[in-house]
Scaffold this motif. Structure first.
Motif, short mmCIF file in Angstrom:
data_model
loop_
_atom_site.label_atom_id
_atom_site.label_comp_id
_atom_site.label_asym_id
_atom_site.label_seq_id
_atom_site.Cartn_x
_atom_site.Cartn_y
_atom_site.Cartn_z
N ALA A 96 0.82 -1.18 0.02
CA ALA A 96 0.10 -0.06 -0.13
C ALA A 96 1.03 1.11 -0.27
N SER A 97 2.03 1.24 0.62
CA SER A 97 2.95 2.44 0.89
C SER A 97 3.40 2.70 -0.62
N HIS A 98 3.94 1.62 -1.26
CA HIS A 98 4.43 1.93 -2.59
C HIS A 98 3.46 2.31 -3.54
N PHE A 99 2.18 1.91 -3.50
CA PHE A 99 0.90 2.41 -4.21
C PHE A 99 0.54 3.88 -4.04
N LYS A 100 0.62 4.36 -2.91
CA LYS A 100 0.31 5.47 -2.32
C LYS A 100 1.48 6.35 -2.97
N VAL A 101 2.73 6.17 -3.19
CA VAL A 101 3.55 6.98 -3.99
C VAL A 101 3.14 6.98 -5.25
N ALA A 102 3.06 5.79 -5.77
CA ALA A 102 2.44 5.84 -7.38
C ALA A 102 1.40 6.69 -7.54
N VAL A 103 0.21 6.72 -6.75
CA VAL A 103 -0.95 7.53 -6.74
C VAL A 103 -0.56 8.84 -6.75
N THR A 104 0.32 9.19 -5.88
CA THR A 104 0.70 10.75 -5.83
C THR A 104 1.31 11.34 -7.16
N ASN A 108 -5.01 10.78 -10.86
CA ASN A 108 -6.15 10.54 -11.88
C ASN A 108 -6.18 9.13 -12.28
N ASP A 109 -5.35 8.20 -12.09
CA ASP A 109 -5.55 6.75 -12.04
C ASP A 109 -6.30 5.92 -11.11
N LYS A 110 -7.70 5.89 -11.75
CA LYS A 110 -8.49 5.31 -10.62
C LYS A 110 -8.37 3.92 -10.45
N GLU A 111 -7.96 3.18 -11.17
CA GLU A 111 -7.40 1.74 -10.83
C GLU A 111 -6.20 1.57 -10.11
N LEU A 112 -5.18 2.48 -10.04
CA LEU A 112 -4.31 2.52 -9.45
C LEU A 112 -4.49 2.71 -8.07
N LYS A 113 -5.48 3.81 -7.66
CA LYS A 113 -6.13 4.22 -6.63
C LYS A 113 -6.80 2.88 -5.92
N LYS A 114 -7.45 2.10 -6.75
CA LYS A 114 -8.36 1.01 -6.17
C LYS A 114 -7.58 0.02 -5.77
#
Length: 134
Positions: A96-104, A108-114
């Motif tokens: 989740a921590s790595h995905f949080k960086v990716a989301v920042t 606007n990437d909804k799949e990434l946030k999901k």
């Protein structure tokens, strides 16, 4: 950096990969990295080679992408690949921590946030010993 030789070694690695010379392909990709550093395409080629034909190296995927981040910076691709590697290990908090960086990086990437939210949920459940919060 030696861009010409880098491209030649990547191509050579691709040829060896098609010829099913896994070690040779790996060595060519490593040589390409030594000459000009790592990039998304090369990291993905190595990860795929290791996953499909060199399972003894799968544990090194984390090191590969951490080296990529150190060399090439935090990019969505590296963060996602690291996050998924952590998820495969059952480490959902780091995923989740790595995905949080990716989301920042790509807000606007909804799949990434999901996917990030799924890992956050799994991390919470793991903290609670597998119990789902109410």
């Amino acid at each position: 950096k030696n861009q010409i030789n880098d491209a030649a070694y990547v191509l050579y690695g691709d040829i060896l990969n098609r010829m099913e010379d896994w070690k040779g392909a790996n060595d060519a990709y490593v040589k390409a990295m030594e000459l000009s550093g790592i990039n998304e395409q090369l990291a993905y080629k190595m990860e795929t080679l290791w996953r499909e034909h060199m399972p003894e190296r799968i544990s090194r995927i984390k090191d590969l992408y951490e080296a990529a981040v150190a060399y090439d910076g935090q990019k969505k691709f590296y963060m996602v690949q690291l996050g998924r590697w952590y998820a495969e290990q059952g480490d959902f908090a780091n995923a989740a921590s790595h995905f949080k960086v990716a989301v920042t990086l790509v807000p606007n990437d909804k799949e990434l946030k999901k996917e990030m939210e799924e890992y956050e949920q799994k991390a919470r459940e793991k903290e609670l010993g597998g119990l789902k919060p109410l």
